[in-house]
Design an enzyme around this catalytic site. Structure first.
Site, PDB file in Angstrom:
ATOM      1  N   ARG A  43       0.846  -1.198   0.000  1.00 43.97           N
ATOM      2  CA  ARG A  43       0.000   0.000   0.000  1.00 43.97           C
ATOM      3  C   ARG A  43       0.878   1.243   0.000  1.00 43.97           C
ATOM      4  O   ARG A  43       1.763   1.399   0.857  1.00 43.97           O
ATOM      5  CB  ARG A  43      -0.921   0.005   1.235  1.00 43.97           C
ATOM      6  N   LYS A 103      12.776 -17.250   5.353  1.00 41.39           N
ATOM      7  CA  LYS A 103      13.014 -18.625   5.803  1.00 41.39           C
ATOM      8  C   LYS A 103      11.937 -19.585   5.315  1.00 41.39           C
ATOM      9  O   LYS A 103      12.220 -20.736   4.979  1.00 41.39           O
ATOM     10  CB  LYS A 103      13.104 -18.672   7.320  1.00 41.39           C
ATOM     11  N   VAL A 130      17.981 -17.068   9.233  1.00 39.61           N
ATOM     12  CA  VAL A 130      18.114 -17.864  10.458  1.00 39.61           C
ATOM     13  C   VAL A 130      18.911 -17.076  11.490  1.00 39.61           C
ATOM     14  O   VAL A 130      20.009 -16.599  11.192  1.00 39.61           O
ATOM     15  CB  VAL A 130      18.825 -19.209  10.186  1.00 39.61           C
ATOM     16  N   GLY A 132      18.708 -14.127  12.908  1.00 35.45           N
ATOM     17  CA  GLY A 132      18.894 -12.678  12.851  1.00 35.45           C
ATOM     18  C   GLY A 132      20.309 -12.245  12.554  1.00 35.45           C
ATOM     19  O   GLY A 132      20.889 -12.590  11.518  1.00 35.45           O
ATOM     20  N   GLU A 188       3.477 -12.606  18.241  1.00 36.13           N
ATOM     21  CA  GLU A 188       2.518 -12.008  17.313  1.00 36.13           C
ATOM     22  C   GLU A 188       1.094 -12.193  17.845  1.00 36.13           C
ATOM     23  O   GLU A 188       0.840 -13.013  18.741  1.00 36.13           O
ATOM     24  CB  GLU A 188       2.635 -12.674  15.934  1.00 36.13           C
ATOM     25  N   LYS A 203      13.772 -23.010   9.849  1.00 40.23           N
ATOM     26  CA  LYS A 203      15.179 -22.709  10.081  1.00 40.23           C
ATOM     27  C   LYS A 203      16.012 -23.984  10.206  1.00 40.23           C
ATOM     28  O   LYS A 203      17.158 -24.030   9.748  1.00 40.23           O
ATOM     29  CB  LYS A 203      15.313 -21.850  11.341  1.00 40.23           C
TER      30      LYS A 203
END
Length: 430
Positions: A43, A103, A130, A132, A188, A203
């Site tokens: 968007r 991933k 994997v 970070g 989340e 991962k």
């Protein structure tokens, strides 16, 4: 180097910020400036704060951006399988370098990306997929390329590690620890991918593919989540001098026929407090690598978040840009070993089983007989409670998953076993 960025969420915005703040250093390290040529978003009107970027660079036509002749490097931080797969295959076949943190796509269909990279003579880098910011994949792919890796054991999901760490330190149950993780932003709104082990399984597939030179997909990974881990399990683990972690475990060795093969699994497990992974708390990640010549290696750090992930992305951008300037590419995918993948039934470990039983004579003998019939040796037994609250906690010696599963199935049929409260694997100890 002209760069196309696909996605401008948490990670994408950090990539833009770092490109701006470190422009001079990146140009010096690469040997040419990096110019952001376009940013594909879903968007156009979304508020992205005060990003240091010309609004004219934003577009909703990701495929059109990828196809532009002036693009050298495509960075993808959108996630998901499609349309990301279509975009990246198009870029790689056209000879454009790709840096991705995806991933899920790599685990689901990494073969398509690697094949497209080979076809186009392009680089495919994915350090950020994997753990970070932890430098992990490149050491597996390059630094340890002259060695034989035998086992990779890791905590690769920060959300589940935060939850289990909170349960361990506070005595909270899973639901309470998940609620805290959500309030603090570690989980989340829909935590399924994390708590059910899907994220860690993806991962694990990537790690196993690199470590064992074999294509491993998400479907090849045995997976269990942490939703069934209870406060009682944590208390029992403490009583054994252990803690519980969600582990990804990839190992190489002979199968039941003696054939060299690999096993890849993700599940909660008890590990001794003396194990290097036991002290990894909060939302941190750590991976423990064992190799024949190098011995034991530990990689530790922040495994998620916008800035750590963007750091890994920028490291890959520097690498692929240097390659393009030198007109070379990284070594192609190493999948020459093509090792078979052992079924979960052949995985061998110790087990911790908690049974709610009737408190009467002969119970222990009957339960022990079931274990004996399936050739599962008992190491320790602890009984507590009386009458309807009687509990047996059994720890086995090493046994196959298939043998333990058959044991549990027979235990369920015994009228003296009211319920099987938990079954947990015990890793990293004798």
């Amino acid at each position: 180097m002209r760069l196309a960025l696909l996605g401008c969420g948490t990670v994408g915005q950090e990539v833009v910020r770092l490109l701006h703040e470190q422009a001079a250093d990146l140009a010096a390290r690469i040997g040419a400036p990096v110019e952001l040529a376009g940013i594909a978003v879903r968007r156009l009107g979304r508020d992205r704060g005060d990003l240091p970027v010309d609004p004219a660079l934003f577009t909703t036509d990701a495929l059109g951006l990828v196809k532009r002749d002036d693009i050298d490097v495509v960075v993808e931080v959108v996630g998901g399988i499609e349309p990301a797969r279509t975009w990246l295959v198009e870029a790689l076949r056209a000879g454009k370098s790709v840096v991705t943190a995806n991933k899920a796509l790599l685990a689901e269909d990494g073969a398509a990306l690697h094949d497209a990279a080979a076809e186009g003579g392009a680089d495919l880098y994915y350090e950020a997929s994997v753990a970070g910011a932890i430098p992990l994949l490149r050491p597996l792919r390059e630094s340890l390329h002259g060695d034989t890796i035998t086992r990779v054991t890791g905590i690769v999901n920060g959300t589940t590690n935060f939850i289990l760490s909170a349960m361990d330190t506070t005595g909270a149950g899973f639901a309470e620890a998940l609620e805290e993780a959500t309030e603090l932003g570690y989980a989340e709104a829909d935590p399924t991918a994390d708590v059910e082990g899907f994220d860690a399984a993806a991962k694990a597939a990537i790690l196993a593919s690199l470590a064992f030179h074999t294509r491993v997909g998400a479907a090849d990974v045995y997976r269990e989540g942490i939703t069934e881990v209870t406060a009682a399990d944590m208390a029992s683990a403490k009583g054994m001098g252990c803690t519980i972690k969600l582990l990804c475990i990839a190992s190489r060795g002979p199968d039941s026929t003696g054939t060299d093969s690999i096993s890849v699994r993700v599940h909660p497990a008890m590990i001794p407090l003396s194990h290097p992974l036991a002290s990894v708390g909060d939302a941190f990640n750590a991976v423990f690598v064992e190799a024949e010549a190098a011995g034991q290696l530990m990689f530790y750090g922040r495994g998620a978040g916008g800035a750590p992930t963007a750091s890994a992305v920028l490291g890959d951008v520097v690498a692929v840009s240097r390659n393009r300037l030198a007109q070379v590419r990284q070594a192609s995918e190493s999948a020459y070993a093509d090792l078979p993948i052992r079924p979960m039934g052949e995985a061998v470990t110790r087990y911790h089983i908690s049974l709610d039983v009737a408190d009467r004579a002969g119970v222990l003998a009957a339960v022990a007989g079931v274990f004996a019939r399936h050739d599962v040796s008992i190491a320790t037994v602890r009984q507590s409670g009386r009458n309807d609250d009687a509990t047996l906690v059994i720890v086995t010696h090493m046994a196959s998953d298939a043998a333990l599963a058959a044991t549990v199935e027979e235990l369920r049929r015994l009228d003296i076993v009211r319920s099987i409260a938990s079954v947990l694997r015990v890793e990293g100890g004798s």
